[in-house]
Scaffold this motif. Structure first.
Motif, short mmCIF file in Angstrom:
data_model
loop_
_atom_site.label_atom_id
_atom_site.label_comp_id
_atom_site.label_asym_id
_atom_site.label_seq_id
_atom_site.Cartn_x
_atom_site.Cartn_y
_atom_site.Cartn_z
N MET A 1 0.85 -1.15 0.00
CA MET A 1 0.00 0.00 0.00
C MET A 1 0.90 1.23 0.00
O MET A 1 1.93 1.24 0.67
CB MET A 1 -0.89 -0.03 1.25
CG MET A 1 -1.80 1.14 1.36
SD MET A 1 -3.03 0.99 2.66
CE MET A 1 -2.04 0.77 4.10
N TYR A 2 0.47 2.24 -0.75
CA TYR A 2 1.28 3.46 -0.90
C TYR A 2 0.55 4.67 -0.35
O TYR A 2 -0.68 4.76 -0.41
CB TYR A 2 1.60 3.69 -2.38
CG TYR A 2 2.49 2.62 -2.94
CD1 TYR A 2 3.87 2.76 -2.89
CD2 TYR A 2 1.97 1.47 -3.49
CE1 TYR A 2 4.70 1.79 -3.39
CE2 TYR A 2 2.79 0.47 -3.99
CZ TYR A 2 4.16 0.64 -3.94
OH TYR A 2 4.98 -0.34 -4.42
N ASN A 3 1.31 5.62 0.13
CA ASN A 3 0.76 6.87 0.63
C ASN A 3 0.38 7.78 -0.54
O ASN A 3 0.99 7.74 -1.60
CB ASN A 3 1.81 7.57 1.50
CG ASN A 3 1.25 8.79 2.20
OD1 ASN A 3 0.14 8.75 2.71
ND2 ASN A 3 2.02 9.85 2.26
N ASP A 4 -0.65 8.56 -0.32
CA ASP A 4 -0.98 9.64 -1.25
C ASP A 4 -1.47 10.81 -0.41
O ASP A 4 -1.72 10.67 0.78
CB ASP A 4 -2.02 9.21 -2.29
CG ASP A 4 -3.38 8.90 -1.71
OD1 ASP A 4 -4.05 9.82 -1.20
OD2 ASP A 4 -3.81 7.73 -1.77
N ASN A 23 -7.68 -5.68 12.61
CA ASN A 23 -8.47 -5.05 13.67
C ASN A 23 -8.13 -3.56 13.67
O ASN A 23 -7.22 -3.12 12.97
CB ASN A 23 -8.24 -5.72 15.04
CG ASN A 23 -6.83 -5.56 15.56
OD1 ASN A 23 -6.22 -4.49 15.47
ND2 ASN A 23 -6.29 -6.63 16.12
N TYR A 24 -8.85 -2.79 14.44
CA TYR A 24 -8.69 -1.34 14.40
C TYR A 24 -7.27 -0.91 14.72
O TYR A 24 -6.69 -0.07 14.02
CB TYR A 24 -9.69 -0.67 15.36
CG TYR A 24 -9.56 0.83 15.37
CD1 TYR A 24 -10.12 1.59 14.34
CD2 TYR A 24 -8.86 1.49 16.37
CE1 TYR A 24 -9.98 2.96 14.32
CE2 TYR A 24 -8.72 2.86 16.36
CZ TYR A 24 -9.29 3.60 15.34
OH TYR A 24 -9.15 4.96 15.32
N GLU A 25 -6.68 -1.50 15.76
CA GLU A 25 -5.32 -1.11 16.16
C GLU A 25 -4.31 -1.43 15.07
O GLU A 25 -3.41 -0.63 14.78
CB GLU A 25 -4.94 -1.81 17.47
CG GLU A 25 -5.70 -1.30 18.68
CD GLU A 25 -7.12 -1.85 18.80
OE1 GLU A 25 -7.45 -2.89 18.15
OE2 GLU A 25 -7.93 -1.23 19.50
N GLU A 26 -4.42 -2.62 14.46
CA GLU A 26 -3.52 -2.99 13.36
C GLU A 26 -3.69 -2.05 12.18
O GLU A 26 -2.71 -1.63 11.56
CB GLU A 26 -3.80 -4.42 12.88
CG GLU A 26 -3.39 -5.52 13.81
CD GLU A 26 -3.84 -6.86 13.29
OE1 GLU A 26 -2.97 -7.74 13.17
OE2 GLU A 26 -5.04 -7.04 12.99
N ALA A 27 -4.95 -1.74 11.86
CA ALA A 27 -5.25 -0.87 10.73
C ALA A 27 -4.64 0.52 10.92
O ALA A 27 -4.03 1.08 10.01
CB ALA A 27 -6.76 -0.78 10.51
N VAL A 28 -4.78 1.07 12.11
CA VAL A 28 -4.21 2.39 12.40
C VAL A 28 -2.69 2.33 12.32
O VAL A 28 -2.04 3.23 11.75
CB VAL A 28 -4.69 2.92 13.76
CG1 VAL A 28 -3.91 4.16 14.19
CG2 VAL A 28 -6.19 3.22 13.72
N VAL A 34 2.42 3.75 6.61
CA VAL A 34 2.33 4.25 5.24
C VAL A 34 2.45 5.77 5.22
O VAL A 34 3.18 6.34 4.41
CB VAL A 34 1.02 3.79 4.56
CG1 VAL A 34 0.84 4.46 3.22
CG2 VAL A 34 1.00 2.28 4.41
N HIS A 35 1.76 6.41 6.12
CA HIS A 35 1.76 7.87 6.18
C HIS A 35 3.18 8.42 6.42
O HIS A 35 3.59 9.39 5.79
CB HIS A 35 0.81 8.34 7.29
CG HIS A 35 0.72 9.81 7.42
ND1 HIS A 35 0.14 10.61 6.46
CD2 HIS A 35 1.14 10.64 8.42
CE1 HIS A 35 0.20 11.87 6.86
NE2 HIS A 35 0.80 11.92 8.04
#
Length: 74
Positions: A1-4, A23-28, A34-35
């Motif tokens: 996944m790439y940042n934009d 899960n939410y924590e992993e996703a964040v 990435v950010h």
């Protein structure tokens, strides 16, 4: 996944939860990686599953008008 600079962080988190089953924590955590670093590995899947998940993620983002980008590497 790439940042934009256009896809909102909450949309990225939503995609990571819905498509990649994080899960939410992993996703964040992935979204922040990435950010800060411009890209990250979201997961390791068989090729066909990876292609399907990537296509679904991009479709969700495009339907909302965002240029979210995911690539499958083999």
């Amino acid at each position: 996944m790439y940042n934009d600079d256009f896809t909102p962080m909450d949309v990225v988190v939503e995609i990571l939860i819905d498509v990649f089953r994080k899960n939410y924590e992993e996703a964040v955590a992935i979204m922040m990686t990435v950010h800060k670093g411009q890209k990250a590995v979201v997961g390791v899947y068989s090729y066909d599953i990876a292609k399907t998940k990537a296509a679904r993620a991009v479709k969700i983002a495009r339907e909302q008008g965002y240029p979210f980008r995911v690539e499958v590497e083999s």
